[in-house]
Design an enzyme around this catalytic site. Sequence first.
Site, short mmCIF file in Angstrom:
data_model
loop_
_atom_site.label_atom_id
_atom_site.label_comp_id
_atom_site.label_asym_id
_atom_site.label_seq_id
_atom_site.Cartn_x
_atom_site.Cartn_y
_atom_site.Cartn_z
N ARG A 163 -3.05 0.57 11.11
CA ARG A 163 -3.36 0.67 12.54
C ARG A 163 -2.22 1.34 13.31
NH1 ARG A 163 -3.99 -5.31 13.14
NH2 ARG A 163 -3.89 -5.35 10.87
N GLY A 223 -9.37 1.95 22.45
CA GLY A 223 -8.12 1.22 22.40
C GLY A 223 -8.00 0.47 21.08
N GLY A 264 -0.36 -4.56 9.53
CA GLY A 264 -1.05 -3.58 10.37
C GLY A 264 -0.47 -2.18 10.36
N GLU A 265 0.12 -1.76 9.23
CA GLU A 265 0.72 -0.41 9.21
C GLU A 265 -0.33 0.68 9.35
OE1 GLU A 265 3.55 2.48 6.45
OE2 GLU A 265 3.67 0.30 6.23
N LEU A 321 -8.22 -2.68 19.19
CA LEU A 321 -8.84 -3.99 19.41
C LEU A 321 -8.14 -5.10 18.64
CD1 LEU A 321 -12.61 -2.93 19.19
CD2 LEU A 321 -11.13 -3.08 21.20
N SER A 355 -11.25 6.31 17.09
CA SER A 355 -11.78 5.07 17.65
C SER A 355 -10.80 4.45 18.64
CB SER A 355 -12.07 4.07 16.52
OG SER A 355 -12.45 2.83 17.02
N ARG A 396 0.85 -1.19 0.00
CA ARG A 396 0.00 0.00 0.00
C ARG A 396 0.88 1.24 0.00
NH1 ARG A 396 -5.18 0.88 1.15
NH2 ARG A 396 -5.41 -1.27 1.83
N GLU A 423 -1.89 -9.93 3.19
CA GLU A 423 -2.87 -9.26 4.05
C GLU A 423 -3.49 -8.07 3.35
OE1 GLU A 423 -4.46 -6.49 7.09
OE2 GLU A 423 -2.78 -6.15 5.71
N ASN A 424 -2.68 -7.34 2.61
CA ASN A 424 -3.19 -6.15 1.91
C ASN A 424 -4.04 -6.51 0.71
OD1 ASN A 424 -2.22 -3.30 2.82
ND2 ASN A 424 -0.53 -4.68 3.29
#
Length: 281
Positions: A89, A67, A86-87, A69, A62, A48, A120-121
Amino acid sequence: MTYYSFLFCFLYKNVIIVKIIKEVEKLKEPTYKFIDINLIEANENQPRTHFEKEKIQELAVSIEQNGLLQPIVVRPIDDHYQIVVGERRFRACKLANLEEVPCIVREYDEKESATAAIVENIQREDLSPIEEALAYQQILDIQQITQEELAQKVGKKQSTIANKLRLLQLPITVQEAVRRRDITERHARALLKLDSTAAQNKMLREIMDKHLNVEQTEKRIKTKIEPKKPKGKNKSISQNLKIAMNTLDQAIDMVQHAGVTVQFETQETDEEVIYVIKMKK
């Protein structure tokens, strides 16, 4: 709760992702821990390239309220950690001013880390067609597999993979327009029919300036690539027709010599000779 059930529930909701990640069986047992955010760095193999600030801002709000999640996945490198998954996040956590981030720490080598990040992406719906194509190409390069094998791994048709990869044949200007969502993937695929970068860039400007939809774009491109029909050669005039034309010309001359005003025109097409004769009463 076992690690894999936790991983399935909180991290890899997509079965395809779990399938690919589990191919790496030689990894050490992962651990869950909170890590100083300053010790975490991004992954350069992240497919990405564009992160929407507004959505990251929404996620940060959020996180401030509830926190994080869903923990991010990292791998240890010397005295710090590199993000595997998870970049987005992670960026939101920095924006929310978190000092520590919940992480799953796992041993990955370079190849495994890159593959996990890419896969994942790919499963995210908001990945642009160009980013998805680049991700497919990275997996092909890293794992040295065929398009058919890749299609099986990510649960897509081989034709889908091939169509995405063809977008990478377009000039950077067109790829960037797709990435910014100035034009759609279908616009871009239509541009592939043009045989030169100059023609593709020219058509791109026309699409954006005139706000052409896909159907209009395809019609314009069709007119550009279809060869113009050569004009047919005029049929030769037969001897009998020449005699008839001479007879008409002589008759008109005789009428004019008799003092009658005559207006006449002749037209010749591929199929016929047309005489238009006008005489006043």
